[in-house]
Design an enzyme around this catalytic site. Structure first.
Site, short mmCIF file in Angstrom:
data_model
loop_
_atom_site.label_atom_id
_atom_site.label_comp_id
_atom_site.label_asym_id
_atom_site.label_seq_id
_atom_site.Cartn_x
_atom_site.Cartn_y
_atom_site.Cartn_z
N HIS A 17 39.49 45.51 29.80
CA HIS A 17 38.62 45.41 30.96
C HIS A 17 39.44 45.00 32.18
O HIS A 17 40.49 44.35 32.04
CB HIS A 17 37.55 44.33 30.78
CG HIS A 17 36.75 44.42 29.54
ND1 HIS A 17 35.46 44.91 29.51
CD2 HIS A 17 37.03 44.06 28.25
CE1 HIS A 17 34.98 44.84 28.27
NE2 HIS A 17 35.93 44.33 27.48
N THR A 70 38.64 42.56 35.63
CA THR A 70 37.60 41.61 36.02
C THR A 70 36.91 42.01 37.32
O THR A 70 35.75 41.63 37.54
CB THR A 70 38.21 40.21 36.22
OG1 THR A 70 39.17 40.27 37.28
CG2 THR A 70 38.87 39.73 34.94
N GLU A 104 40.14 40.68 29.15
CA GLU A 104 39.85 40.82 30.57
C GLU A 104 41.15 40.64 31.35
O GLU A 104 41.89 39.66 31.14
CB GLU A 104 38.83 39.77 31.02
CG GLU A 104 37.41 40.02 30.54
CD GLU A 104 36.67 41.08 31.36
OE1 GLU A 104 37.26 41.59 32.34
OE2 GLU A 104 35.51 41.38 31.01
N HIS A 111 36.77 49.76 28.74
CA HIS A 111 35.32 49.56 28.85
C HIS A 111 34.63 50.85 29.26
O HIS A 111 33.52 51.16 28.82
CB HIS A 111 35.04 48.45 29.87
CG HIS A 111 33.71 47.81 29.70
ND1 HIS A 111 33.28 46.77 30.49
CD2 HIS A 111 32.69 48.05 28.83
CE1 HIS A 111 32.06 46.41 30.12
NE2 HIS A 111 31.68 47.17 29.11
N ASP A 140 36.04 50.41 34.30
CA ASP A 140 37.24 49.61 34.04
C ASP A 140 37.86 50.00 32.69
O ASP A 140 37.14 50.44 31.79
CB ASP A 140 36.92 48.11 34.08
CG ASP A 140 35.79 47.69 33.16
OD1 ASP A 140 34.77 48.39 33.13
OD2 ASP A 140 35.92 46.66 32.49
#
Length: 839
Positions: A43, A45, A115, A181, A191
């Site tokens: 991912h 953020t 993340e 993601h 992302d």
């Protein structure tokens, strides 16, 4: 015993028992198990370090197993970059949300999330992007207006280190299960974006990639012969994406292809299916899933074969037969015979001599006087007027010479006698002749009673109507009454109201269900493209969940699916299902709209059934519903008034009967976002069709004239064809017009007169074989094969004042007998029955 001693003893006993229970387990390790973690999800953020910590650690609504910061982030408090573990790998972090990968859903349960701090610049619209200057460039297509920065090299080193460590502890994470993601939720997420260095990770032994020479092989092949959209969708799903094979380039396809390109072709993120994208998918499958690729390759080869031109959708004529029949029956008096519908004194036949020199042709056992010998391959046209009768007629062909020769016979379906007659001058203003009698070819039908009823209603305030009656293939009544528009949008009477004419176009409302959607399904069933008892998901694969898999095409047609009667998509107060966009409404219909009752538990009339059927037709034919009906059905019958969104297609408002006076507001009593407040004329009244489906829906939206509906009615009475056009066969008609699931009032699409409770529509004289439909705007149709009769009553009863009745808005037009249908139908039947008796 002292209390303290007793307590100690009990405690000792409990410890002893616990120890005994624990030691009673015998270990017998099984080899049948796997690890919980199946995927590693990357991912970004989209916010800086401190905000990321606030969101992932403190706020409680989202989390991840790891957070990797980036250099030069002012909010980062440490001198060196560190990998921060937020959730133990054995615990469930909330990072994936609604997701799908390789058959698994809800990947929070089976994945580890990383993340990575990276902050793209996203814009609400194209204008905002342009205002940001030339440096800003949308790298994820027009629907994802974001500019993605490069990742920090030091940060990526940490991501690689962490990923290797995770993979070493979780051996069930396959190379193809290291994903972004956007891969697992392509319609929601973009992302880690197109700048994430997937290839760098692959070179470090993390994740999947294709081999360049294999990509080149497929690219060359696909440049020459591109696989179709459905095959590319199937290939994406075979690799792991949650895409549904629909065969059309829908929004899910654009989103999924964009996600794939961000991962594997980051230099060309467009959302478009092109040869290089298809080649990359196939190259990945060859490397990682060769067994899945084999079936797709076989399919590609089959679908790539050149195909002969497809057969026309509408075949020619009632009989189009080569005699002698190539498959002879063993029963002597079955061969070279056929039946056809005709009317007394009407009908024709075309004979193609082919290689025959002579033949005996009998119509109703009477030999035709034909000129012999035939000239080779010449067409001969013969009138059947002296030999035909009303109803079923027979043809027999014998003695074709020379031996082994053949000839072709073509007999069209009956058309409507006097269809193009000038009906405008049949009577006086607010029409019908003074006597109420229309004399055609010595047949007199006295319609004075029905004329009196409608004319009196108009005098008393009913807006207007057109009535067409067709008996035995002939229009025996066609008149207009009252006004096409009499009120302005302020509710005042016009000084010069527009008169109703026989050529006025009407909003057919729910007669769309029958003369558009049902006819189209009947046509597709006859062609073998739709099967009535097949699950809807066979044609709309995304129609899943909450019992949708069990619903069949016939459940929708018979209103036995369990849907509620209505759902106000257009009302902003209906938060869960609010939609003013056709694409959004479509998604809601296919996956969100709930059922009120169980399948086939009752037949509950619902627009939702036919909204879904409209989408099914579009998917099967690969065309928009209006385009398909107007070009493939109506145009083949030379019917040019039957249209959706007619004002967008060149029609004038003056051609149409007006409906509600003040839009959809019930004269100001109802308000919702975007509600129309002008007199509706040439715009579909139905709110779901207009606001939520762009004017084109399976339940409402069709406009047309009585004359064009008469052609469709005659087509149905003919058993599926008109002149040289055939939409369906008699067997299909019988299935659709028979009671289904126990109710005599519902067939498939059609309402049936077999149910006595339907007398409000059909009147008391309709036969049990009669069928038809009504429409909320004031339209009613009946086709009665027993009488060979069609009645088409089109009114604009909603073009009337609205009053309050029992606390609800009520249109005054609904209170008149003309607008309540049954009385008009009853008086028409009486005229027909009396006319038949007098002849």
């Amino acid at each position: 015993m002292k209390p303290i001693i007793k307590t100690m003893l009990l405690a000792s006993i409990c410890v002893f028992i616990s120890s005994c229970i624990s030691s009673s387990y015998t270990q017998l390790p099984s080899v049948n198990y796997s690890f919980r973690v199946k995927s590693l999800v990357m991912h970004f953020t989209a916010i800086n370090y401190q905000k990321s910590v606030d969101a992932l650690v403190k706020e409680g609504w989202v989390s991840s197993h790891y957070l990797v910061p980036e250099s030069n982030d002012p909010s980062y408090p440490y001198d060196d970059l560190r990998i921060l573990q937020l959730v133990d790998e054995n615990e469930r972090a909330w990072h994936a949300g609604v997701s799908y990968w390789q058959g698994r859903t809800g990947l929070n349960d089976s994945s580890i999330g990383i993340e990575i701090v990276n902050v793209p610049s996203c814009f609400q619209n194209q204008k905002a992007l342009e205002e940001a200057g030339t440096a800003a460039k949308a790298e994820h297509g027009p629907n994802r207006l974001c500019v993605f920065p490069d990742y920090d090299p030091k940060q990526i080193e940490l991501v690689i280190e962490l990923s290797k460590d995770i993979l070493s502890r979780n051996p069930d994470i396959d190379a193809t299960a290291v994903v972004g993601h956007s891969d697992i939720a392509p319609s929601r997420k973009n992302d880690p974006g197109p700048r994430f260095p997937w290839f760098q990770l692959y070179e470090a032994g993390i994740g999947a990639w294709y081999e360049q020479d294999v990509l080149a092989k497929y690219w060359q092949a696909f440049n020459a012969n591109m696989p179709n959209i459905a095959l590319v969708q199937a290939a994406l799903r075979a690799y792991g994406y949650g895409i549904i094979e629909t065969g059309i380039n829908d929004q899910q396809s654009i989103d999924t292809v964009s996600a794939f390109q961000m991962h594997f072709l980051p230099w060309q993120v467009s959302g478009n299916i092109d040869s290089s994208t298809a080649a990359a998918i196939f190259a990945l499958l060859e490397r990682y899933f060769p067994e899945r690729l084999e079936k797709l390759t076989e399919r590609y080869e089959i679908e790539s074969q050149p195909r002969p031109d497809s057969e026309p959708q509408i075949t020619k004529g009632q009989i189009h037969q080569v005699f002698p029949l190539t498959r002879s029956n063993t029963r002597a008096f079955v061969n070279n015979r056929a039946s056809f519908k005709a009317y007394s004194g009407r009908g024709s036949m075309i004979v193609n001599a082919m290689d025959a020199e002579s033949a005996d042709i009998f119509i109703n056992d009477q030999a035709l006087n034909i000129t012999l010998p035939f000239e080779p391959s010449r067409l001969y046209e013969y009138s059947l007027a002296k030999r035909t009768k009303d109803g079923l007629n027979s043809i027999r062909v014998e003695n074709i010479e020379p031996q082994g020769a053949s000839l072709e016979i073509h007999i069209p379906y009956p058309d409507i006698k006097n269809l193009n007659r000038n009906y405008k001058n049949l009577g006086r203003s607010n029409n019908a002749s003074a006597s109420g009698k229309l004399n055609i070819d010595d047949a007199a039908y006295d319609f004075s009673a029905v004329d009196t009823l409608i004319q009196q209603d108009v005098i008393e305030g009913f807006p207007g109507a057109v009535l067409l009656v067709m008996h035995k293939g002939e229009i025996v009544k066609f008149d207009a009454y009252g006004y096409a528009q009499k009120y302005s949008s302020d509710g005042m009477l016009l000084q010069q109201p527009d008169m109703m004419t026989v050529d006025t176009h009407f909003d057919l409302a729910s007669n769309t269900k029958t003369f558009a959607t049902t006819l189209a399904i009947m046509h597709l069933v006859t062609q073998g493209k739709v099967h009535l008892d097949a699950p809807i998901s066979n044609y709309l694969p995304e129609y899943l969940g909450e019992g949708r898999e069990a619903r069949s095409v016939s459940d929708l047609l018979a209103h036995a699916s369990g849907y509620d009667a209505d759902l106000r998509f257009f009302d902003q107060n209906n938060e869960d299902f609010h939609s003013l966009n056709r694409s959004t409404t479509k998604d809601l219909l296919l996956s969100q709209v709930p059922f009120k009752t169980g399948r086939q538990s009752e037949q509950h009339y619902s627009d939702i059934n036919f909204m879904v059927l409209g989408l099914l037709i579009e998917r099967v034919v690969g065309m928009a519903l209006d385009e398909y009906l107007e070009t493939q059905i109506y145009q083949a019958l030379d019917l040019d008034s039957l249209r959706f969104n007619p004002l967008q297609k060149g029609a004038s408002k003056r051609q149409f009967a007006a409906t509600e006076i003040q839009g959809n507001t019930r004269q100001g009593r109802i308000q919702f976002e975007g509600a129309r407040e002008h007199v509706l004329r040439g715009e579909v009244h139905d709110e779901k069709a207009f606001y939520s489906m762009g004017g084109v829906a399976g339940h409402a939206g069709l406009f047309g004239t009585a004359k064009d509906l008469a052609v469709l009615a005659q087509l149905v009475l003919n058993g599926g064809g008109y002149d040289d056009a055939q939409l369906f066969d008699e067997a299909t008609l019988a299935r659709f017009t028979s009671p289904r699931y126990g109710s005599d009032g519902f067939g498939l699409g059609w309402r049936l007169a077999a149910d006595p409770a339907m007398a409000w529509h059909f009147g008391p004289y309709a036969s049990t074989r009669a069928f038809g439909h009504t429409g909320w705007t004031g339209t009613a149709t009946i086709m009665d094969p027993e009488y060979d009769l069609a009645i088409i009553l089109l009114t604009n009863k909603k073009h009337s004042k609205v009053i309050d009745k029992n606390g609800e808005p009520y249109f005054e037009g609904d209170s008149y007998e003309t607008g309540r249908y049954g009385s008009v139908m009853s008086l028409v039947y009486e005229a027909i029955i009396a006319g038949e008796a007098s002849n």
